[in-house]
Write a protein that holds these residues in place. Structure first.
Motif, mmCIF file in Angstrom:
data_model
loop_
_atom_site.group_PDB
_atom_site.id
_atom_site.type_symbol
_atom_site.label_atom_id
_atom_site.label_comp_id
_atom_site.label_asym_id
_atom_site.label_seq_id
_atom_site.Cartn_x
_atom_site.Cartn_y
_atom_site.Cartn_z
ATOM 1 N N LYS A 23 46.058 4.596 -30.282
ATOM 2 C CA LYS A 23 47.107 5.503 -30.745
ATOM 3 C C LYS A 23 48.011 5.934 -29.593
ATOM 4 N N PHE A 24 47.431 6.102 -28.419
ATOM 5 C CA PHE A 24 48.250 6.476 -27.264
ATOM 6 C C PHE A 24 49.239 5.355 -26.952
ATOM 7 N N ASN A 25 48.757 4.126 -26.975
ATOM 8 C CA ASN A 25 49.618 2.978 -26.696
ATOM 9 C C ASN A 25 50.712 2.825 -27.758
ATOM 10 N N ASN A 26 50.332 3.001 -29.022
ATOM 11 C CA ASN A 26 51.277 2.804 -30.122
ATOM 12 C C ASN A 26 52.281 3.939 -30.255
ATOM 13 N N GLU A 27 51.827 5.173 -30.033
ATOM 14 C CA GLU A 27 52.653 6.340 -30.318
ATOM 15 C C GLU A 27 53.318 6.951 -29.086
ATOM 16 N N TYR A 28 52.748 6.711 -27.901
ATOM 17 C CA TYR A 28 53.264 7.378 -26.705
ATOM 18 C C TYR A 28 53.801 6.415 -25.651
ATOM 19 N N VAL A 29 53.398 5.154 -25.699
ATOM 20 C CA VAL A 29 53.808 4.213 -24.663
ATOM 21 C C VAL A 29 54.831 3.206 -25.180
ATOM 22 N N GLN A 30 54.502 2.511 -26.245
ATOM 23 C CA GLN A 30 55.413 1.499 -26.780
ATOM 24 C C GLN A 30 56.706 2.140 -27.271
ATOM 25 N N GLY A 31 57.807 1.512 -26.903
ATOM 26 C CA GLY A 31 59.107 2.014 -27.327
ATOM 27 C C GLY A 31 59.638 3.142 -26.473
ATOM 28 N N GLN A 32 58.849 3.587 -25.485
ATOM 29 C CA GLN A 32 59.284 4.654 -24.590
ATOM 30 C C GLN A 32 59.843 4.052 -23.307
ATOM 31 N N LEU A 56 38.696 14.001 -25.106
ATOM 32 C CA LEU A 56 38.189 14.198 -26.473
ATOM 33 C C LEU A 56 37.245 15.399 -26.543
ATOM 34 N N THR A 57 36.348 15.500 -25.579
ATOM 35 C CA THR A 57 35.393 16.605 -25.568
ATOM 36 C C THR A 57 36.110 17.945 -25.450
ATOM 37 N N TRP A 58 37.089 18.001 -24.547
ATOM 38 C CA TRP A 58 37.821 19.255 -24.306
ATOM 39 C C TRP A 58 38.647 19.652 -25.525
ATOM 40 N N ARG A 59 38.977 18.680 -26.378
ATOM 41 C CA ARG A 59 39.733 18.960 -27.597
ATOM 42 C C ARG A 59 38.882 18.775 -28.846
ATOM 43 N N LEU A 60 37.570 19.005 -28.660
ATOM 44 C CA LEU A 60 36.633 19.028 -29.782
ATOM 45 C C LEU A 60 36.716 17.767 -30.639
ATOM 46 N N TYR A 61 36.944 16.644 -29.991
ATOM 47 C CA TYR A 61 36.936 15.303 -30.601
ATOM 48 C C TYR A 61 38.055 15.090 -31.622
ATOM 49 N N SER A 62 39.100 15.913 -31.543
ATOM 50 C CA SER A 62 40.292 15.660 -32.347
ATOM 51 C C SER A 62 41.177 14.683 -31.574
ATOM 52 N N VAL A 63 41.346 13.479 -32.108
ATOM 53 C CA VAL A 63 42.126 12.464 -31.406
ATOM 54 C C VAL A 63 43.561 12.918 -31.204
ATOM 55 N N ASP A 64 44.172 13.493 -32.226
ATOM 56 C CA ASP A 64 45.566 13.926 -32.105
ATOM 57 C C ASP A 64 45.735 15.000 -31.034
ATOM 58 N N ASP A 65 44.794 15.949 -30.995
ATOM 59 C CA ASP A 65 44.863 16.996 -29.970
ATOM 60 C C ASP A 65 44.635 16.417 -28.575
#
Length: 300
Positions: A23-32, A56-65
């Motif tokens: 998701k990081f690659n698709n939403e934050y890297v590609q096209g930027q 993930l641990t610091w954000r309680l395993y919420s991928v989006d967070d």
């Protein structure tokens, strides 16, 4: 099905890690823009499972967070040129004053990151350099002891309103809340003057639920609950003879922390007088070291 952000034993952490990377690659890297982040940070995210798991641990395993935290921290790292930050990048006088340094361990074996608040006064002219100075220490430790948390100690002895810069305090908190996941063991405020109670109530609101339980307040009589006397200065009832000096930069192996900054000089009852004398000598040398001359100590 597990709730969003809630990690259950049946879930596969490796799947969470891979989902985060994709998701990081698709939403934050590609096209930027290609230089949005430092490529070294992006490469590390793709290779270092422990780093992704820390977010993930610091954000309680919420991928989006976790993704939002990664984005914020990578932008900050790029802005501060953190992968290229070296000792020579920091004005020498910041190291000489001894307002911020690593030394000793708490009772749980966590390295201590000291802030001597009485040496700090707000000065916007040196704000960015001071923030990079803190980042330098954090990055240096993170590379030396990956995955090992720090205990932050704010030594409030002899401090007052003039020593508090809330913007800088917020920055320090964000270093642990956003930029360095799972890096904070605890934050101990020692011997806080009553006049600063209101300021630290504001600080509590900045910490967030994942860090609020890590904030501890202690008097000099209570600090030994967290740190043994062998790593506490005499004014906190400790027996540590360590006295900060620079150069050289601390370069021990973090395994036998007797003294990280050159020869040990025993503290005595004239410590405060010695410091005033040292400060005057340091002040006279500032004009030859930096363009901006601090009046006294290290400015927040």
């Amino acid at each position: 099905m597990a709730e969003v952000g809630k990690f259950e034993p049946g879930q596969d952490i490796k799947k969470k890690i891979e989902e985060t990377r994709q998701k990081f690659n698709n939403e934050y890297v590609q096209g930027q823009e290609s230089d949005k982040y430092d490529s070294r940070d992006v490469d590390r995210l793709q290779k270092d499972d422990a780093l992704v798991e820390a977010y993930l641990t610091w954000r309680l395993y919420s991928v989006d967070d976790a993704l939002k935290m990664i984005d914020d921290s990578f932008l900050w790292r790029k802005d501060f040129s953190l992968n290229d930050l070296t000792e020579s990048s920091i004005p020498k006088w910041m190291f000489e004053t001894g307002a911020v340094f690593l030394h000793g361990y708490d009772k749980e074996g966590n390295k201590l990151f000291w802030f001597k608040v009485k040496l700090h006064t707000k000065d916007a002219k040196t704000s960015m350099d001071k923030k990079k100075y803190v980042a330098f220490w954090l990055e240096r430790y993170a590379k030396r002891e990956p995955g090992m948390p720090l205990t932050v100690v704010f030594d409030m002895a002899d401090s007052g309103i003039s020593n508090i810069d809330m913007d800088f305090v917020k920055y320090v908190i964000n270093c642990f809340k956003v930029y360095y996941p799972k890096f904070l063991s605890k934050m101990i405020i020692v011997d806080m003057p009553w006049i600063l109670n209101a300021a630290w109530k504001i600080v509590r609101t900045w910490l967030g639920p994942e860090a609020i339980s890590k904030l501890k307040f202690a008097s000099k009589n209570e600090i030994q609950t967290f740190i043994g006397p062998e790593y506490l200065p005499p004014h906190m009832g400790g027996t540590d003879p360590f006295r900060y000096s620079y150069p050289p930069l601390p370069d021990d192996d973090f395994q036998t922390p007797v003294c990280e900054n050159g020869p040990i000089v025993r503290e005595d009852d004239n410590e405060s007088k010695d410091f005033e004398s040292d400060s005057k000598e340091l002040e006279s040398s500032f004009s030859s070291e930096v363009a901006i001359e601090p009046k006294k100590g290290w400015f927040w």
